[in-house]
Design a protein around this motif. Structure first.
Motif, short mmCIF file in Angstrom:
data_model
loop_
_atom_site.label_atom_id
_atom_site.label_comp_id
_atom_site.label_asym_id
_atom_site.label_seq_id
_atom_site.Cartn_x
_atom_site.Cartn_y
_atom_site.Cartn_z
N HIS A 22 35.66 35.90 49.63
CA HIS A 22 36.54 36.58 49.06
C HIS A 22 36.99 37.95 49.82
CE1 HIS A 22 35.58 34.67 45.10
NE2 HIS A 22 34.57 34.48 45.73
N ARG A 24 40.01 40.21 48.40
CA ARG A 24 41.26 40.71 47.78
C ARG A 24 41.79 41.84 48.11
NH1 ARG A 24 45.28 37.85 45.08
NH2 ARG A 24 46.28 39.53 43.61
N GLY A 49 40.05 34.83 51.38
CA GLY A 49 41.07 34.72 50.29
C GLY A 49 40.72 33.19 49.58
N PRO A 56 41.76 28.36 46.48
CA PRO A 56 42.49 29.62 47.19
C PRO A 56 42.75 30.65 46.18
CG PRO A 56 44.04 27.46 46.83
CD PRO A 56 42.52 27.12 46.42
N LEU A 57 42.20 31.49 46.42
CA LEU A 57 42.37 32.90 45.24
C LEU A 57 43.38 33.66 45.81
CD1 LEU A 57 38.67 33.63 44.45
CD2 LEU A 57 40.18 32.12 43.10
N GLY A 58 43.42 33.85 47.06
CA GLY A 58 44.57 34.79 48.04
C GLY A 58 44.09 36.23 47.73
N GLU A 61 48.70 40.72 48.64
CA GLU A 61 49.77 40.76 49.59
C GLU A 61 50.14 42.22 50.19
OE1 GLU A 61 52.97 37.99 49.20
OE2 GLU A 61 51.78 36.45 48.01
N ARG A 93 50.11 30.73 53.62
CA ARG A 93 50.47 30.53 52.35
C ARG A 93 50.08 29.35 51.67
NH1 ARG A 93 52.54 33.80 48.60
NH2 ARG A 93 53.29 35.12 50.19
N GLU A 96 50.77 29.52 45.52
CA GLU A 96 51.05 30.95 45.33
C GLU A 96 50.24 31.87 46.16
OE1 GLU A 96 53.72 32.17 43.42
OE2 GLU A 96 54.38 29.95 43.17
N ALA A 97 49.17 31.31 46.71
CA ALA A 97 47.91 32.43 47.17
C ALA A 97 48.28 32.43 48.57
CB ALA A 97 46.61 31.62 47.18
N LEU A 99 46.52 33.48 52.22
CA LEU A 99 45.34 33.35 52.80
C LEU A 99 45.29 33.78 54.43
CD1 LEU A 99 43.80 29.67 51.83
CD2 LEU A 99 43.71 31.85 50.39
#
Length: 475
Positions: A22, A24, A49, A56-58, A61, A93, A96-97, A99
């Protein structure tokens, strides 16, 4: 790294070679424990991410650039990671996430984070506090990696004058804010892992990797008297050679000499990737040449050979084999033979991640030599065989205007660009014209027209005109 390539890593799940974190808004507290463990064990893929299951949480940005800078700076900071090992995160990418990904190679050194050694197993990272186990780590690496051999009497004066300035220029061309650029010579070499301390004996000095990358010709021949790369062309005279280059210098310049040899003797057919022309020859042979230099076992006295035949290139070099037989590009497990050399070449932009060479050769070969299949055979001598277009097979007959217009129609470009290219061909089929004259006729930007005409010339549709600085339809 692309979304297509990272997807299998996300599906596979965490293990000895994959770690999800994780991340963020900031780097996880334990991220460098995983980096250290990968370096000390067998390397691995680090993905920021993603949750523990690989979903994939991302990352935020707005914070991605900050995360990348912090990660690179800390990996190169000896108060955090000892010895330092410069690594960089790459944005990828997935849906939408966003990484952040890094491949962490196995290192030829034993690393610590905040003074603690970490190793890795199938359950994740763990601390190594037992002195006997730490000693086993050192012993395993010293037996596997000759590049770390220390030469305590060598100094900066034993490196080729001006070569570090050239290295900085190459680093700057690739990345203007590279963290090595502002370091004095000795600190740069330490950050690159080229100056080490043997923890068992306390001996300090520059390593064999430093000699190979930067050493003067005299020092190289003193340390490795049998070191040599023999580049040959054997198209007509198979008993001797049609051309030959005997390379005995440092690896930074040996790479350039071999690539110049490739450019002199191998064809480079026209090829578009999207709407950008790329050199298939360079895409393939920069990998072949870099792998020859980076993965060779240099304590073996056998010279490396790079031989151009009429229909193929064969490369062989001494090897510290970890498997035997042909490698399958779709599923082989790459093993770093000289991690310090590989990392230095990666910072210069001459190699990508471990294993990329085999994949890139396989990918681009189908366009370079349709139907050809490269062979990679790992034994005590590693052999690479790359089919190439037969000599003269790329000489094309002069096109008709109808054929040329059809060629333009097949390009992967917008309708407006194709229409402009057709008009340029039609004008130049009548009489030779300069780029400025064509631009005036079409009321287009001269720079755009010059780019168009170079593309058409590379495609074999135009040639130099009879007037100075002009182009004409190929006769």
């Amino acid at each position: 790294m692309t979304a297509e390539n990272i997807a299998p890593l996300l599906r596979q799940g965490e293990g000895i070679g994959i770690e999800y974190k994780h991340a963020r808004r900031g780097l996880p507290r334990d991220v460098f424990e995983s980096v250290c463990a990968f370096l000390n064990r067998q390397g691995g893929h680090l993905i920021l991410g993603a949750d523990n299951a690989g979903a994939p949480l991302g990352v935020d940005e707005a914070e991605a650039d900050h995360l990348q800078r912090d990660f690179a700076a800390l990996s190169n900071n000896p108060t955090k990671l000892q010895p330092p090992f410069l690594l960089e995160l790459e944005p990828v990418r997935v849906g939408e996430a966003l990484l952040l990904y890094a491949y962490v190679p196995q290192s030829s050194q034993v690393h610590r984070v905040d003074g603690v050694v970490f190793d890795r197993g199938h359950e994740g990272d763990f601390r190594v506090l037992d002195h006997e186990r730490i000693g086993q780590l050192y012993a395993r690496k010293s037996n596997a990696y000759s590049e770390g051999r220390i030469f305590p009497r060598l100094g900066l004066s034993d490196f080729k004058p001006g070569l570090l300035d050239k290295v900085r220029a190459l680093l700057r061309a690739r990345r203007s804010d590279h963290p090595w650029l502002l370091l004095p010579d000795e600190e740069l070499l330490r950050s690159a892992g080229l100056h080490q301390t043997d923890p068992l004996t306390g001996e300090q000095g520059y390593t064999l990797a430093a000699v190979l990358l930067l050493g003067s010709d005299q020092v190289l021949q003193t340390v490795l008297p049998a070191y040599r790369i023999d580049a040959l062309v054997q198209r007509q005279d198979l008993d001797r050679y049609d051309d030959r280059v005997d390379i005995r210098g440092n690896l930074v310049e040996a790479y350039e000499q071999l690539m110049a040899f490739v450019a002199k003797h191998l064809p480079d057919p026209f090829y578009l990737e999207g709407d950008v022309r790329v050199s298939l020859r360079d895409k393939i042979f920069r990998e072949v040449v870099a792998n020859l230099l980076v993965h060779r076992e240099y304590l073996n006295r056998r010279p490396a050979r790079f031989v151009v035949y009429a229909d193929r290139v064969e490369v062989d070099n001494a090897n510290h084999a970890v498997s035997h037989g042909p490698l399958d590009p779709r599923g082989f497990a790459p093993f770093p033979k000289n991690p310090t050399l590989a990392r230095f070449f990666a910072q210069l932009g001459r190699v990508e991640e471990l294993g990329s060479g085999v994949r890139n050769v396989t990918r681009y070969l189908q366009a370079y030599r349709p139907g050809g299949r490269a062979e990679f055979v790992e034994e005590d001598v590693f052999r690479t065989i790359v089919p190439v277009p037969a000599t003269g097979s790329l000489v094309l007959p002069a096109p008709t205007l109808t054929d040329a217009l059809a060629t333009v129609g097949a390009l992967n470009m917008t309708a407006a660009v194709k229409q402009r290219l057709r008009r340029e061909l039609e004008l130049l089929s009548v009489a030779p014209l300069t780029a400025a004259a064509v631009a005036a006729e079409l009321q287009a930007e001269p720079r755009t027209v010059r780019r168009d005409l170079q593309l058409l010339r590379d495609a074999g549709l135009l040639e130099a005109g009879t007037l100075y600085g002009s182009y004409q339809f190929r006769q």
